[in-house]
Motif scaffolding. Structure first.
Motif, short mmCIF file in Angstrom:
data_model
loop_
_atom_site.label_atom_id
_atom_site.label_comp_id
_atom_site.label_asym_id
_atom_site.label_seq_id
_atom_site.Cartn_x
_atom_site.Cartn_y
_atom_site.Cartn_z
N ARG A 120 0.85 -1.13 -0.19
CA ARG A 120 0.04 -0.06 0.11
C ARG A 120 0.88 1.20 0.13
O ARG A 120 0.57 2.23 -0.64
N THR A 145 -7.27 0.22 -1.03
CA THR A 145 -6.60 -0.86 -0.82
C THR A 145 -6.69 -1.07 0.86
O THR A 145 -5.66 -1.75 1.43
N LYS A 146 -7.34 -0.21 1.71
CA LYS A 146 -7.29 -0.69 3.16
C LYS A 146 -8.02 -1.83 3.50
O LYS A 146 -8.83 -2.32 2.90
N ASN A 169 -5.40 4.87 -1.46
CA ASN A 169 -5.51 4.28 0.08
C ASN A 169 -6.71 3.80 0.57
O ASN A 169 -6.68 2.80 1.38
#
Length: 297
Positions: A218, A290-291, A287
């Motif tokens: 990430r 892809t958390k 962000n």
């Protein structure tokens, strides 16, 4: 109490120079970009005319800007995906497989990252040369010596993909080394247990390696998206100059051309504002997308 005040004072003295430099060289220029985007100014005179949002109005009606926007997005998507995939695969192979000369391969893969963009651009410009380039020489074996040479940097449909190859080659080694460092921290006992359960290498990669290094992925993904926007400008300036007919123009190269070549500094700063907002918006979106919950081992 005195010890605490002394400690806080020491920390403040250490941090203050960095804060001052950050404000002078980052915050102030950024504010100035937003300010100058509201003016019509050639950049070399004292005659500034406040035009409000007129620069942005012109910007959103400019087909050349949209073309540079499309090229930038294409580079971001292709370079990021290809680089990340190959970096992860090579990192997994060099970390998990017993290959002779692993350190040698690490060095070889990392060398392109320590070369300047100008050197890499010169190398690939020579490779892409229509008459004496390595790529056309190899293809002539299969296409025939009399076939017309392919203009890798002179064809509007091929020039962006030619830039993609150069940018991917430059970046793979750096991210491969970063992923190898993350993979080395994964306990070997997890892989041994997976082997006992009959899980293959691919299954282990997707179910053990990737989830446990996801935080690192990430971070590098966000960093790489931002750096691709900057590097694309350097590669375009060094290899194509936006040619042919603007087919390789990207965000920053178009902004640079408007601000410093066409003497439309205010308009160039308006493009800079859009690039700034786009970069941070895209980074935030990535962000968010892809958390996931961090895994512990």
């Amino acid at each position: 109490m005195k010890h605490r005040k002394g400690r806080n004072g020491f920390i403040a003295v250490c941090v203050l120079p960095a804060v001052i430099l950050f404000i002078i060289f980052m915050i102030v220029p950024t504010i100035n970009v937003f300010k100058m985007s509201l003016y019509k100014w050639g950049g070399f005179s004292n005659n500034k005319t406040f035009v409000g949002l007129n620069n942005f109005k012109i910007l959103f009606e400019d087909p050349k800007f949209y073309r540079s926007f499309q090229n930038s997005v294409l580079l971001i998507v292709m370079v990021t995906i290809i680089t990340m995939v190959f970096s992860l695969v090579f990192a997994a192979i060099l970390s998990r497989e017993k290959i002779k000369g692993q350190n040698f391969f690490r060095i070889i893969f990392y060398i392109p990252n320590i070369l300047s963009v100008v050197v890499i651009s010169a190398i690939f410009s020579a490779i892409y040369d229509p008459s004496q380039g390595l790529l056309n020489s190899i293809l002539s074996i299969f296409r025939g010596a009399k076939a017309d040479p392919i203009l890798w940097l002179g064809n509007q449909k091929l020039v962006i993909y030619s830039l993609v190859i150069a940018m991917v080659w430059q970046a793979i080694g750096y991210y491969m080394v970063m992923y190898m460092a993350s993979m080395s921290s994964v306990p070997e006992s997890l892989y041994e247990s997976a082997n006992l359960e009959g899980a293959g290498r691919i299954h282990q990669f997707f179910n053990i390696t990737l989830p446990l290094i996801w935080t690192n992925i990430r971070t590098t993904l966000t960093f790489f998206i931002i750096s691709t926007i900057n590097l694309s400008f350097l590669f375009v300036k060094a290899m194509t100059g936006g040619k042919p007919d603007g087919a390789s123009e990207v965000f920053l190269s178009y902004m640079y051309g408007q601000a410093y070549t066409n003497s439309s500094y205010g308009y160039g700063m308006a493009i800079g504002v859009i690039v700034f907002l786009f970069s941070f918006g895209l980074a935030g979106l990535v962000n968010l997308a892809t958390k996931r919950e961090p895994l512990e081992f």
